[in-house]
Enzyme design. Structure first.
Site, PDB file in Angstrom:
ATOM      1  N   TYR A 143       0.871  -1.188   0.000  1.00 52.18           N
ATOM      2  CA  TYR A 143       0.000   0.000   0.000  1.00 52.18           C
ATOM      3  C   TYR A 143       0.896   1.222   0.000  1.00 52.18           C
ATOM      4  O   TYR A 143       1.869   1.283   0.760  1.00 52.18           O
ATOM      5  CB  TYR A 143      -0.882  -0.004   1.246  1.00 52.18           C
ATOM      6  CG  TYR A 143      -1.701   1.252   1.449  1.00 52.18           C
ATOM      7  CD1 TYR A 143      -1.414   2.122   2.506  1.00 52.18           C
ATOM      8  CD2 TYR A 143      -2.759   1.580   0.607  1.00 52.18           C
ATOM      9  CE1 TYR A 143      -2.171   3.279   2.710  1.00 52.18           C
ATOM     10  CE2 TYR A 143      -3.520   2.739   0.807  1.00 52.18           C
ATOM     11  CZ  TYR A 143      -3.219   3.568   1.861  1.00 52.18           C
ATOM     12  OH  TYR A 143      -3.963   4.716   2.057  1.00 52.18           O
ATOM     13  N   ASP A 238       9.331   2.783  -1.233  1.00 53.71           N
ATOM     14  CA  ASP A 238       8.359   3.436  -0.349  1.00 53.71           C
ATOM     15  C   ASP A 238       8.720   3.054   1.090  1.00 53.71           C
ATOM     16  O   ASP A 238       8.338   1.993   1.569  1.00 53.71           O
ATOM     17  CB  ASP A 238       6.937   3.003  -0.703  1.00 53.71           C
ATOM     18  CG  ASP A 238       5.920   3.643   0.235  1.00 53.71           C
ATOM     19  OD1 ASP A 238       4.710   3.485  -0.005  1.00 53.71           O
ATOM     20  OD2 ASP A 238       6.332   4.293   1.211  1.00 53.71           O
ATOM     21  N   LYS A 266       5.674   9.370   8.418  1.00 53.35           N
ATOM     22  CA  LYS A 266       5.543   8.837   9.773  1.00 53.35           C
ATOM     23  C   LYS A 266       6.631   9.312  10.729  1.00 53.35           C
ATOM     24  O   LYS A 266       6.551  10.414  11.274  1.00 53.35           O
ATOM     25  CB  LYS A 266       5.450   7.309   9.695  1.00 53.35           C
ATOM     26  CG  LYS A 266       4.187   6.854   8.920  1.00 53.35           C
ATOM     27  CD  LYS A 266       4.079   5.363   8.829  1.00 53.35           C
ATOM     28  CE  LYS A 266       3.018   4.949   7.847  1.00 53.35           C
ATOM     29  NZ  LYS A 266       1.669   4.994   8.406  1.00 53.35           N
TER      30      LYS A 266
HETATM   31  P1  KE4 Z   1      -0.420   8.468   4.557  1.00 54.51           P
HETATM   32  O1  KE4 Z   1      -0.995   9.168   3.325  1.00 54.51           O
HETATM   33  O2  KE4 Z   1      -1.457   7.677   5.318  1.00 54.51           O
HETATM   34  O3  KE4 Z   1       0.387   9.433   5.451  1.00 54.51           O
HETATM   35  O4  KE4 Z   1       0.686   7.433   4.047  1.00 54.51           O
HETATM   36  C1  KE4 Z   1       0.314   6.473   3.094  1.00 54.51           C
HETATM   37  C2  KE4 Z   1       1.298   5.317   3.142  1.00 54.51           C
HETATM   38  C3  KE4 Z   1       2.249   5.220   2.135  1.00 54.51           C
HETATM   39  N1  KE4 Z   1       3.163   4.206   2.128  1.00 54.51           N
HETATM   40  C4  KE4 Z   1       3.167   3.276   3.112  1.00 54.51           C
HETATM   41  C5  KE4 Z   1       4.188   2.173   3.072  1.00 54.51           C
HETATM   42  C6  KE4 Z   1       2.221   3.336   4.175  1.00 54.51           C
HETATM   43  O5  KE4 Z   1       2.254   2.401   5.147  1.00 54.51           O
HETATM   44  C7  KE4 Z   1       1.266   4.374   4.191  1.00 54.51           C
HETATM   45  C8  KE4 Z   1       0.200   4.480   5.263  1.00 54.51           C
HETATM   46  N2  KE4 Z   1       0.159   3.399   6.190  1.00 54.51           N
HETATM   47  C9  KE4 Z   1      -1.126   3.137   6.823  1.00 54.51           C
HETATM   48  C10 KE4 Z   1      -0.928   1.903   7.721  1.00 54.51           C
HETATM   49  N3  KE4 Z   1      -1.423   0.732   7.106  1.00 54.51           N
HETATM   50  C11 KE4 Z   1      -1.623   4.336   7.580  1.00 54.51           C
HETATM   51  C12 KE4 Z   1      -2.835   4.052   8.460  1.00 54.51           C
HETATM   52  C13 KE4 Z   1      -4.106   4.585   7.847  1.00 54.51           C
HETATM   53  O6  KE4 Z   1      -4.329   4.416   6.631  1.00 54.51           O
HETATM   54  O7  KE4 Z   1      -4.903   5.135   8.634  1.00 54.51           O
END
Ligand code: KE4
Length: 427
Positions: A143, A238, A266
């Site tokens: 993801y 990523d 993060k």
């Molecule tokens: P954000 O747009 O949520 O800041 O980041 C997206 C993203 C991009 N790449 C990786 C590897 C990620 O894990 C994420 C976001 N991770 C999720 C956890 N599964 C955030 C939690 C959520 O969606 O509320």
């Protein structure tokens, strides 16, 4: 008894879809009522009934130094007192950019954004703009945020283009996205053989954390690096989740593989909205205002968020930070595995740096298919037994877990004691 969480959840759903601002928080995968958090400190947070939990989400990665760390809070308070946002450059943005480039040597130039989605979306656009190519490759189970061309599941055939995983994404937006199997070198070789000179980039979580924790094999990443170099394709790591989480230099340091672009998030925000994409200077020079690839953001490099991120990046450089974090995470997973074995429950676990995966399966999975074969129902029962015992795991069998520097032996020991009771309920 009606809990305050129930009351708040019912109220939240009147004004917000599903009552949450991000779907995974709604507990739909595990069932039950989400906990509305009132405050957090160190390894703990408290819900609306003032119940304390040992937190293994850590805001999905950012809280690596522990919640409400006094150094981070002070940095944020001091920055906020000087004004919240200026829409103009600040020295703090230079300092955090220099720190990122120092800690991740593959990053020669970096652009700050406000979310991981923005980071990967911008990295894709840069790869397409720099190469003049349209096709991209991602992997099932990874993801990368919710940019349209990344909300794609594998197509019907082995090397067919993807289908949208979300309504509202036109077929046209994903027709250039090829979805392959994670850790499948042969498939990757074939894709490049078929269309390598049309592929703008490959984007991968070098340590996957969004299908539960699944490590890339060294051979998989080495093959990816070789093929991208051979065909002039941009390799995007990523590391939004695994960056500064699995090691100080991220997964690329652990695997000694140099991507062309890295997406971060993060931890670099320490809990506030900071993310970034960066890499080879000859690629980054395509970014506006220098080049023709446009990307912008009102709150990019926000001074208060940067203060949180910079103070966090300084704390994780303390001596032995990752040695201790890695040891505590390994202790947790070993203790859980021992407890499961004592209870006769089929279970396995994996830990890398401050990140871990728990699987109701006999072996640690190495592919998306293997993860999907794990026993989700048993996980859900375990999740709720642990929640009732005051331990908050990720509310999905397909998410990774996170340990902070504040998860000391007493906290890990209490978690394992809770797990003994939880596993006994499953046996
Ligand atoms: P954000 O747009 O949520 O800041 O980041 C997206 C993203 C991009 N790449 C990786 C590897 C990620 O894990 C994420 C976001 N991770 C999720 C956890 N599964 C955030 C939690 C959520 O969606 O509320």
């Amino acid at each position: 008894m009606i809990s305050n969480n129930d009351t708040l959840f019912a109220r939240a759903q009147l004004t917000t879809p599903g009552g949450v601002n991000s779907p995974v928080r709604a507990f739909r995968s595990v069932g039950g009522t989400p906990r509305f958090i009132t405050h957090a400190e160190g390894p703990y947070f408290w819900d609306a009934d003032d119940r304390r939990y040992i937190d293994y989400i850590g805001s999905w990665g950012p809280a690596i130094v522990g919640h409400a760390h006094p150094v981070v809070i002070k940095a944020v308070q001091d920055a906020a007192a000087r004004g919240l946002s200026f829409g103009a450059p600040t020295q703090g943005e230079i300092e955090i950019a220099e720190e990122i480039c120092k800690l991740v040597p593959s990053i020669e130039q970096v652009r700050l954004v406000s979310s991981g989605t923005e980071a990967t979306m911008s990295a894709l656009r840069l790869a397409r703009g720099a190469t003049g190519r349209d096709k991209i490759v991602k992997f099932e189970g990874c993801y990368h945020g919710h940019a349209d061309s990344l909300l794609v599941k594998a197509g019907s055939g082995l090397l067919t283009f993807g289908n949208p995983t979300s309504a509202g994404v036109p077929e046209d937006f994903v027709k250039h996205t090829l979805v392959l199997d994670y850790n499948n070198c042969e498939q990757l070789e074939q894709a490049f053989k078929d269309m390598g000179d049309q592929i703008a980039c490959v984007i991968v979580e070098p340590v996957a954390g969004n299908m539960n924790l699944v490590r890339a094999t060294p051979e998989f990443l080495q093959t990816m690096r070789r093929l991208c170099t051979q065909y002039g394709t941009v390799l995007i790591f990523d590391e939004v989740m695994c960056g500064f989480r699995v090691a100080l230099g991220g997964a690329q340091a652990l695997y000694s593989i140099k991507p062309d672009i890295t997406a971060l998030g993060k931890v670099i925000g320490g809990g506030l909205p900071v993310a970034a994409f960066g890499g080879r200077a000859d690629l980054m020079k395509h970014m506006a205002p220098l080049g023709s690839v446009y990307q912008a953001g009102t709150l990019s490099g926000n001074p208060v968020a940067v203060a949180a991120g910079m103070s966090t990046l300084k704390l994780i450089q303390e001596p032995d930070f990752y040695t201790r974090l890695t040891a505590q995470t390994a202790k947790l997973v070993q203790g859980l595995s021992d407890a499961a074995k004592e209870a006769g429950v089929t279970f396995s676990g994996d830990a890398i740096g401050g990140m871990f995966g728990l699987y109701f399966a006999a072996e640690v999975p190495g592919t998306y298919t293997a993860v999907m074969a794990s026993n989700k129902d048993l996980f859900n029962k375990f999740f709720h037994a642990m929640l009732d015992a005051g331990v908050y795991l990720a509310p999905s069998a397909f998410e990774a877990g996170f340990v902070s520097a504040q998860h000391d032996d007493a906290v890990i020991g209490a978690t394992i004691a809770a797990a003994r009771g939880a596993f006994a309920q499953l046996a």
